[in-house]
Write a protein that holds these residues in place. Structure first.
Motif, PDB file in Angstrom:
ATOM      1  N   ARG A 179       0.835  -1.211   0.000  1.00 39.51           N
ATOM      2  CA  ARG A 179       0.000   0.000   0.000  1.00 39.51           C
ATOM      3  C   ARG A 179       0.868   1.259   0.000  1.00 39.51           C
ATOM      4  NH1 ARG A 179      -1.867  -3.096   4.199  1.00 39.51           N
ATOM      5  NH2 ARG A 179      -3.957  -4.004   4.067  1.00 39.51           N
ATOM      6  N   CYS A 180       2.036   1.157   0.624  1.00 41.82           N
ATOM      7  CA  CYS A 180       2.896   2.326   0.810  1.00 41.82           C
ATOM      8  C   CYS A 180       3.993   2.325  -0.256  1.00 41.82           C
ATOM      9  CB  CYS A 180       3.510   2.310   2.211  1.00 41.82           C
ATOM     10  SG  CYS A 180       2.286   2.535   3.524  1.00 41.82           S
ATOM     11  N   THR A 181       3.915   3.254  -1.174  1.00 38.42           N
ATOM     12  CA  THR A 181       4.905   3.352  -2.254  1.00 38.42           C
ATOM     13  C   THR A 181       5.871   4.506  -2.046  1.00 38.42           C
ATOM     14  OG1 THR A 181       3.385   4.719  -3.554  1.00 38.42           O
ATOM     15  CG2 THR A 181       3.284   2.332  -3.900  1.00 38.42           C
ATOM     16  N   PHE A 182       5.707   5.230  -0.959  1.00 35.84           N
ATOM     17  CA  PHE A 182       6.573   6.377  -0.692  1.00 35.84           C
ATOM     18  C   PHE A 182       7.882   5.930  -0.050  1.00 35.84           C
ATOM     19  CE2 PHE A 182       3.317   5.903   2.615  1.00 35.84           C
ATOM     20  CZ  PHE A 182       4.099   5.570   3.694  1.00 35.84           C
ATOM     21  N   ASP A 183       8.885   6.804  -0.111  1.00 38.79           N
ATOM     22  CA  ASP A 183      10.180   6.595   0.548  1.00 38.79           C
ATOM     23  C   ASP A 183      10.216   7.539   1.752  1.00 38.79           C
ATOM     24  OD1 ASP A 183      12.903   6.889   1.360  1.00 38.79           O
ATOM     25  OD2 ASP A 183      13.567   6.139  -0.582  1.00 38.79           O
ATOM     26  N   TYR A 184      10.099   6.971   2.957  1.00 39.02           N
ATOM     27  CA  TYR A 184       9.973   7.787   4.170  1.00 39.02           C
ATOM     28  C   TYR A 184      11.173   8.712   4.352  1.00 39.02           C
ATOM     29  CZ  TYR A 184       9.486   8.982   9.103  1.00 39.02           C
ATOM     30  OH  TYR A 184       9.397   9.671  10.287  1.00 39.02           O
ATOM     31  N   ASP A 185      12.381   8.184   4.260  1.00 36.77           N
ATOM     32  CA  ASP A 185      13.567   9.021   4.474  1.00 36.77           C
ATOM     33  C   ASP A 185      13.678  10.104   3.407  1.00 36.77           C
ATOM     34  OD1 ASP A 185      14.728   8.006   6.859  1.00 36.77           O
ATOM     35  OD2 ASP A 185      15.341   6.222   5.774  1.00 36.77           O
ATOM     36  N   GLU A 188      -4.625   6.720   8.032  1.00 32.50           N
ATOM     37  CA  GLU A 188      -4.463   8.171   7.967  1.00 32.50           C
ATOM     38  C   GLU A 188      -2.986   8.550   7.844  1.00 32.50           C
ATOM     39  OE1 GLU A 188      -6.352   6.575  10.178  1.00 32.50           O
ATOM     40  OE2 GLU A 188      -8.363   7.255   9.632  1.00 32.50           O
ATOM     41  N   LEU A 189      -2.119   7.843   8.569  1.00 35.46           N
ATOM     42  CA  LEU A 189      -0.688   8.120   8.457  1.00 35.46           C
ATOM     43  C   LEU A 189      -0.198   7.808   7.053  1.00 35.46           C
ATOM     44  CD1 LEU A 189       2.089   8.842   9.503  1.00 35.46           C
ATOM     45  CD2 LEU A 189       2.258   6.561  10.534  1.00 35.46           C
ATOM     46  N   ALA A 190      -0.630   6.697   6.482  1.00 35.66           N
ATOM     47  CA  ALA A 190      -0.205   6.345   5.127  1.00 35.66           C
ATOM     48  C   ALA A 190      -0.658   7.409   4.131  1.00 35.66           C
ATOM     49  CB  ALA A 190      -0.768   4.977   4.748  1.00 35.66           C
ATOM     50  N   ALA A 191      -1.891   7.909   4.291  1.00 34.96           N
ATOM     51  CA  ALA A 191      -2.392   8.936   3.376  1.00 34.96           C
ATOM     52  C   ALA A 191      -1.616  10.237   3.529  1.00 34.96           C
ATOM     53  CB  ALA A 191      -3.884   9.164   3.625  1.00 34.96           C
ATOM     54  N   PHE A 192      -1.247  10.587   4.759  1.00 30.03           N
ATOM     55  CA  PHE A 192      -0.475  11.810   5.002  1.00 30.03           C
ATOM     56  C   PHE A 192       0.902  11.704   4.358  1.00 30.03           C
ATOM     57  CE2 PHE A 192       2.431  14.120   7.999  1.00 30.03           C
ATOM     58  CZ  PHE A 192       2.091  15.400   7.589  1.00 30.03           C
ATOM     59  N   LEU A 193       1.577  10.583   4.544  1.00 32.61           N
ATOM     60  CA  LEU A 193       2.904  10.415   3.967  1.00 32.61           C
ATOM     61  C   LEU A 193       2.830  10.355   2.439  1.00 32.61           C
ATOM     62  CD1 LEU A 193       4.378   7.839   6.513  1.00 32.61           C
ATOM     63  CD2 LEU A 193       5.025  10.242   6.260  1.00 32.61           C
ATOM     64  N   GLN A 194       1.775   9.747   1.905  1.00 33.84           N
ATOM     65  CA  GLN A 194       1.630   9.709   0.451  1.00 33.84           C
ATOM     66  C   GLN A 194       1.435  11.110  -0.117  1.00 33.84           C
ATOM     67  OE1 GLN A 194       2.078   6.935  -1.456  1.00 33.84           O
ATOM     68  NE2 GLN A 194       2.044   8.416  -3.148  1.00 33.84           N
ATOM     69  N   ALA A 195       0.680  11.955   0.619  1.00 30.41           N
ATOM     70  CA  ALA A 195       0.475  13.330   0.167  1.00 30.41           C
ATOM     71  C   ALA A 195       1.777  14.125   0.189  1.00 30.41           C
ATOM     72  CB  ALA A 195      -0.581  14.014   1.029  1.00 30.41           C
ATOM     73  N   LEU A 196       2.643  13.858   1.162  1.00 35.29           N
ATOM     74  CA  LEU A 196       3.936  14.539   1.203  1.00 35.29           C
ATOM     75  C   LEU A 196       4.830  14.080   0.056  1.00 35.29           C
ATOM     76  CD1 LEU A 196       4.702  14.472   5.031  1.00 35.29           C
ATOM     77  CD2 LEU A 196       4.006  16.441   3.670  1.00 35.29           C
ATOM     78  N   ALA A 197       4.732  12.795  -0.293  1.00 34.31           N
ATOM     79  CA  ALA A 197       5.532  12.279  -1.402  1.00 34.31           C
ATOM     80  C   ALA A 197       4.980  12.717  -2.753  1.00 34.31           C
ATOM     81  CB  ALA A 197       5.581  10.753  -1.333  1.00 34.31           C
ATOM     82  N   ASP A 198       3.659  12.860  -2.833  1.00 29.55           N
ATOM     83  CA  ASP A 198       2.982  13.235  -4.079  1.00 29.55           C
ATOM     84  C   ASP A 198       1.898  14.247  -3.739  1.00 29.55           C
ATOM     85  OD1 ASP A 198       1.684  13.502  -6.466  1.00 29.55           O
ATOM     86  OD2 ASP A 198       0.817  11.480  -6.462  1.00 29.55           O
ATOM     87  N   PRO A 199       2.216  15.547  -3.774  1.00 28.36           N
ATOM     88  CA  PRO A 199       1.248  16.568  -3.366  1.00 28.36           C
ATOM     89  C   PRO A 199      -0.065  16.544  -4.144  1.00 28.36           C
ATOM     90  CG  PRO A 199       3.447  17.500  -3.462  1.00 28.36           C
ATOM     91  CD  PRO A 199       3.538  16.130  -4.053  1.00 28.36           C
ATOM     92  N   ALA A 200      -0.158  15.769  -5.222  1.00 32.55           N
ATOM     93  CA  ALA A 200      -1.435  15.625  -5.911  1.00 32.55           C
ATOM     94  C   ALA A 200      -2.384  14.723  -5.133  1.00 32.55           C
ATOM     95  CB  ALA A 200      -1.211  15.054  -7.313  1.00 32.55           C
ATOM     96  N   SER A 201      -1.852  13.927  -4.206  1.00 30.97           N
ATOM     97  CA  SER A 201      -2.690  13.068  -3.370  1.00 30.97           C
ATOM     98  C   SER A 201      -3.261  13.886  -2.212  1.00 30.97           C
ATOM     99  CB  SER A 201      -1.870  11.899  -2.820  1.00 30.97           C
ATOM    100  OG  SER A 201      -1.340  11.117  -3.869  1.00 30.97           O
ATOM    101  N   PRO A 202      -4.546  13.682  -1.874  1.00 26.14           N
ATOM    102  CA  PRO A 202      -5.124  14.461  -0.769  1.00 26.14           C
ATOM    103  C   PRO A 202      -4.600  13.996   0.585  1.00 26.14           C
ATOM    104  CG  PRO A 202      -6.701  12.841  -1.563  1.00 26.14           C
ATOM    105  CD  PRO A 202      -5.526  12.779  -2.502  1.00 26.14           C
TER     106      PRO A 202
END
Length: 478
Positions: free
Chosen positions: A259-265, A309-323
């Motif tokens: 589900r999580c495709t972002f790179d946290y670091d 909610e945390l996953a959605a927040f981090l995804q939005a930071l990685a891809d600002p097009a995501s809400p």
């Protein structure tokens, strides 16, 4: 013991346990009030400002009682504290359905908090601007560090000028003596108590000030009382909550999987270079700084159930097009927050040089990136706020008592690390640790197994076998 058997027995042992129904006790000294929140009874108790100087006057403690639903078979009263310091506890939750049925549950606002007697540091609304700059954040540069130290000193100077005598009578030792007055007022020969987070330190203090009056004390999300009260480093460094951050974060990422495709670091690297603007689900644009992102990630990691909610927040930071999820929370109670700060600074040994926080924050950052300085700078006001309470208690912590139940999340707790609960089990004279196999802060209400043990413990005094581990009702992402 087989956990399914324990779960099945939890309510039954409460209903037919060894304790006989309590006689209806009429509280003495409680001033009952005409209006209250639905389902509760409100009152107050006047207690000494100083237990060492009874002539110093009194302060008022606000009380709320949630009556047992089965009054004919009531077993007594359980007192409650939600944590903090600085959090209101007057309107206690039901704890569990079985406990709500057989016990009155009494919450209270500790002195300095909520509807109880409070301190007031500010005389002008414009002074709140410096408070917003000083607290709840941490510096990334030396220039920002100097500004935060200056702003924090302004806040603590205002408190020393305006807070009055109550500020020097807010230690946990004094609050524990208030709790003993409440116990007596409600006619309880021994204390039954559920405390979470800071509420565990309050309970640990009570148990060692009044060991013969310990009935059943359940501590959920356990603070290490030695590290809280003693040491030469900033107290927020000694507690090492940031050390559990990587463990909790790993549990979250592992559960998130594909589900999580972002790179946290990579997200943190970008935030260190500058803020990221995201759009939340209400259409509002939010500017997210490195510090505000760490604060929000920290808050989400305190409850594994908020993983989506945390996953959605981090995804939005990685891809600002995501809400991004909308930001939770409302305005804080400033006076209660500063009252809690006075408790913290009264209790804990801290350096008097605010400049040393920088080095401790850097060390902590090597253990838990971002979370280290976020934690460490929480106690910066204690460097310049000269509050002392002669009622402070700093040990010993091993007075013999009835069995005490400790509860902790073994996959990581960013507020009260799991290692602290393990140390506290060995430290207290008669404690047993019950673990929940998840991450987050607090276990009650997240596992039928945990709640069944609470029912059984308060009903019969029984504690689980050493090493008992419960499963959560729901894993992250369901």
């Amino acid at each position: 013991m087989n956990f399914r058997v324990a779960l099945a027995l939890g309510t039954a042992t409460l209903a037919v346990g060894a304790l006989a129904p309590a006689a209806a006790a009429s509280p003495t000294g409680i001033g009952w009030e005409a209006s209250c929140a639905a389902g509760y009874e409100c009152g107050h108790l006047d207690v000494p400002l100083s237990y060492q100087d009874p002539a110093a006057g009194t302060v008022r403690i606000a009380v709320g009682r949630l009556p047992a639903t089965d009054q004919a078979r009531k077993l007594g009263t359980i007192f409650y504290n939600p944590g903090g310091p600085g959090s209101s506890g007057r309107f206690a939750p039901a704890l569990t359905p079985a406990l709500h049925a057989r016990f009155d549950i009494v919450g209270f606002d500790p002195r300095g908090v909520g509807a109880s007697a409070k301190i007031h540091c500010f005389t002008d609304p414009s002074q709140l601007e410096v408070l917003q700059r000083a607290l709840g954040t941490f510096p990334l540069t030396r220039a920002a560090e100097r500004q935060q130290i200056a702003d924090t000193r302004t806040v603590t100077d205002l408190c020393e000028q305006n807070a009055g005598p109550l500020a020097n009578h807010l230690s946990t030792g004094t609050i524990a003596r208030d709790l003993d007055r409440l116990r007596a007022a409600f006619g309880e020969p021994k204390l039954r108590y559920y405390g979470k987070s800071y509420g565990t330190y309050l309970g640990e203090t009570y148990a060692n000030l009044f060991p013969a009056r310990v009935g059943s004390l359940a501590f959920d999300a356990v603070d290490d009382p030695v590290r809280w009260s003693t040491g030469s480093a900033p107290m927020s460094y000694r507690l090492q909550g940031f050390a559990d951050a990587p463990r909790a974060l790993k549990s979250f990422v592992d559960a998130c999987g594909t589900r999580c495709t972002f790179d946290y670091d990579k997200i943190l690297d970008q935030l260190e270079r500058g803020p990221i603007t995201v759009t939340d689900t209400t259409g509002r644009q939010i500017v997210v700084t490195y510090q505000s992102a760490i604060a929000r990630i920290h808050n989400h990691l305190t409850d594994a159930r908020s993983a989506p909610e945390l996953a959605a927040f981090l995804q939005a930071l990685a891809d600002p097009a995501s809400p991004a999820p909308a930001s939770p929370g409302g305005p804080p109670d400033i006076d209660s927050m500063l009252g809690g700060g006075a408790t913290l600074c009264s209790d804990a040994a801290n350096p008097h040089d605010p400049a040393v926080w920088w080095d401790f924050a850097r060390r902590a950052d090597q253990v838990g990136r971002g979370f280290g300085p976020f934690d460490v700078y929480k106690t910066l006001p204690c460097a310049t706020w000269d509050v002392t309470d002669t009622g402070r208690y700093a040990g010993p912590w091993n007075h013999p008592t009835a069995p005490i139940l400790l509860i902790a999340n073994r996959q990581g707790d960013l507020e009260t690390p799991y290692a602290g609960a393990q140390r506290t089990e060995r430290l207290l004279a008669n404690a047993r640790l019950l673990s929940l196999d998840t991450y987050g802060h607090g276990s009650r209400g997240k596992s039928a197994c945990i709640d069944a043990w609470l029912d059984r413990y308060f009903g019969t005094g029984t504690v689980p076998a050493p090493g008992t581990v419960c499963a959560p009702d729901r894993r992250p992402f369901g």
